[in-house]
Design an enzyme around this catalytic site. Structure first.
Site, PDB file in Angstrom:
ATOM      1  N   GLU A 226      19.901  91.964  40.717  1.00 12.60           N
ATOM      2  CA  GLU A 226      20.300  93.237  41.557  1.00 12.60           C
ATOM      3  C   GLU A 226      19.362  94.323  40.972  1.00 12.60           C
ATOM      4  O   GLU A 226      19.825  94.898  39.973  1.00 12.60           O
ATOM      5  CB  GLU A 226      21.741  93.423  41.520  1.00 12.60           C
ATOM      6  CG  GLU A 226      22.513  92.317  42.123  1.00 12.60           C
ATOM      7  CD  GLU A 226      22.684  92.204  43.638  1.00 12.60           C
ATOM      8  OE1 GLU A 226      21.921  92.989  44.116  1.00 12.60           O
ATOM      9  OE2 GLU A 226      22.677  91.417  44.066  1.00 12.60           O
ATOM     10  N   CYS A 260      21.085 102.982  43.212  1.00  9.86           N
ATOM     11  CA  CYS A 260      20.004 102.264  43.620  1.00  9.86           C
ATOM     12  C   CYS A 260      19.545 102.099  45.073  1.00  9.86           C
ATOM     13  O   CYS A 260      18.440 101.801  45.233  1.00  9.86           O
ATOM     14  CB  CYS A 260      20.350 100.778  43.032  1.00  9.86           C
ATOM     15  SG  CYS A 260      21.961  99.999  43.738  1.00  9.86           S
TER      16      CYS A 260
END
Ligand code: NAD
Length: 548
Positions: A226, A260
């Site tokens: 991720e 993010c």
């Protein structure tokens, strides 16, 4: 005396003295003994996790405030509530997720039973970042425990206070024969990665993602990565500037921009930019007051190192809003930059802070082209009153996730997978880069570009093209005076450049987490008899075989 005797005997019998290896061995043994397999055990772990969150809510909120100046509201919605709802969902669905999944059959298997069994991998490693230090450790942990694995959790060393709570308090709520927290930074994590795991789930930067994947490859361990990158945010002329500004500002400055999936930069026409700027200023003032430094709602940059990097980015383009900073507090004001060049650092690296550049594009087509020329982002946003425009951006681009007319709301849904989409395969190979000032032959350009990038004003991106375009120096280069680049240096440049924008691989949240942490075992059970029917497939082959 007896204790000492046992210890000595242990040494003589060759017991390992490495505490990490011992911990991993203990977890492996618990897994092999089948300890984590039953639904009752899994549910007990998930309930323990829920109790940890509820009984230590205040402790966690204080830790998050210390690490990131996170407000109680942001801690509640983006860390504690989201983790709790994942636990609740897993507890409600555990048995149905664990059930064998019957699959359609063909003629040859009509009498058999065919199904997918979800099995735990075994010992899994979860490595987490610091920006949502509760959410990004516990949400993957929910999936790993629900799927019946033993888990080693490695929180980030940057979110120190939260790391401490996770290390000292969390294990009390879980079965310690199946779960361990390991602490440390790059060096310790590197040592951890030398051990064999059955699955590695990593959240963090593309640069470290590459290190993790390289380490995993040594053991052929499967991974979920991720990662991060630059998330474009297209704003169409047909929009209400204030609504867009409210939404973009909230998501950009949430957690001090350290998210993010935050919109990393805005793409819009010069006309829309002029309408957006006062609207963004108004949103920022309403959210954080005249002096955002005094706002309890605005977070802080996590460390001095990250602060200095961000302060450097404030020098790109022109500051239209904000721009103030204070090193003592690691404070950076909510900032908007305009007139930035594509080649400037703020448009080359993931910003990960409260800075929003606005890049001008002439049309929707140009915006789509701009997006498609870069790495596939983790998230992509499009704002327009026209659903046709939003749908066109969706159809003609690729990204881990997409949200029309808002910030990262798509990732709040456990029914949607959350993850990245790897690298863009369509990089144009080219030896001579567009802004190369070196006019020599391709061979010279190759060696100059890679050996003296700074002196020739070349960016990492130029090197990316160069190294991607040619794995080896051209023949001319090898046979002439220029020394070709050593393979170690090539690797270094490649690591830096290709890791820059990759958004990752694999996904999780809700049932996707359970599936990520489960091996999907293909099973077919046939009865021992009925040999007459099945014998038509055996040699010697004849046209009869084909009729089966
Ligand atoms: P990071 O990659 O620096 O660190 C992540 C983890 O890796 C930490 O636990 C750290 O201790 C460990 N680590 C650091 N260097 C290492 C090394 N050399 N070897 C082995 N392990 C190492 O990332 P970060 O700064 O903590 O987080 C920010 C990054 O994470 C951003 O790029 C952001 O986009 C990304 N991120 C992605 C997601 C997502 O869900 N896709 C979520 C949050 C953050």
């Amino acid at each position: 005396g007896a204790e000492q005797g046992r210890e000595e005997k242990g040494c003589w019998q060759g017991l390992r003295m490495d505490p990490l290896a011992d911990t991993l061995q203990r977890l492996r043994e618990a897994f092999s003994a089948g300890r984590t397999r039953s639904p009752e055990f899994r549910a007990a772990q998930l309930k323990g996790l829920g109790r940890f969150l509820q009984e230590n809510k205040q402790l966690l909120q204080e830790a998050l405030a210390q690490d990131l100046h996170k407000s109680t509201f942001e801690s509640e919605v983006s860390e504690i509530h989201i983790s709790q709802s994942e636990i609740d969902l897993a507890l409600r669905n555990l048995r149905s997720w664990m059930k064998d999944e019957k699959v359609p059959k063909n003629l040859a298997t009509q009498l058999d039973s065919a199904f997918i069994r979800k099995e735990p991998f075994g010992l899994v490693l979860i490595i987490a970042p610091w920006n949502y230090p509760v959410n990004l450790t516990l949400v993957p942990l929910v999936g790993a425990l629900a799927a019946g694995n033993c888990v080693v959790l490695k929180p980030s060393e940057f979110s120190r206070s939260t790391e401490k709570v996770l290390a000292e308090v969390l294990p009390r709520y879980l079965d310690q024969s199946c779960f361990a927290v390991v602490l440390g930074g790059p060096q310790e994590t590197g040592q951890l990665l030398e051990h064999k795991f059955d699955y590695i789930f990593f959240t963090g930067s593309p640069r470290v993602g590459r290190i993790v994947m390289t380490a995993a490859a040594k053991h052929l361990t499967p991974v979920t990565l991720e990662l991060g990158g630059k998330n474009p945010c297209y704003v169409d002329d047909d929009c209400d500037p204030q609504t867009v500004a409210n939404r973009v500002a909230w998501f950009r400055y949430f957690n001090c921009g350290q998210t993010c999936v935050a919109p990393d930069y805005v793409l819009c026409s010069p006309h829309t930019r002029e309408r957006l700027l006062p609207a963004l200023q108004s949103a920022i003032t309403r959210f954080y007051g005249e002096d955002p430094r005094r706002s309890p709602s605005l977070g802080r940059v996590v460390s001095d190192k990250h602060f200095r990097r961000l302060r450097g980015l404030l020098g790109c383009g022109r500051v239209a809003i904000g721009g103030q900073s204070d090193e003592d507090e690691r404070y950076i004001a909510p900032t908007v930059l305009v007139d930035v060049q594509e080649t400037e650092p703020v448009m080359q690296e993931e910003i990960f802070g409260p800075i929003l550049p606005i890049v001008n594009v002439g049309s929707l087509d140009e915006a789509i082209d701009f997006i498609n020329r870069r790495e596939k982002p983790l998230a992509l946003y499009a704002f327009s009153r026209s659903s046709q425009v939003v749908k066109r951006v969706l159809a003609q681009t690729s990204s881990g996730g997409f949200c029309g007319n808002d910030g990262f709301m798509h990732m709040t849904l456990a029914s949607l997978p959350f993850g990245g989409v790897g690298l863009t395969p369509s990089r144009k190979p080219s030896l001579i880069t567009p802004n190369s000032t070196h006019p020599g032959s391709p061979a010279e350009a190759w060696s100059v570009t890679v050996s003296l990038p700074r002196r020739f004003g070349l960016t990492t991106q130029d090197i990316t093209y160069c190294v991607h375009g040619s794995e080896h120096p051209p023949k001319a280069c090898r046979s002439r005076r220029q020394a070709p680049l050593s393979s170690a240096a090539t690797e270094k440049i490649k690591a830096k450049s290709t890791a820059r924008g990759a958004s990752g691989m694999g996904s999780y949240h809700g049932k996707f987490s359970f599936d990520t942490f489960s091996h999907h075992r293909a099973c077919l059970l046939r009865r021992p008899g009925l040999e007459k029917i099945y014998s038509i497939r055996y040699p010697p082959y004849s046209p009869r075989n084909l009729r089966m």
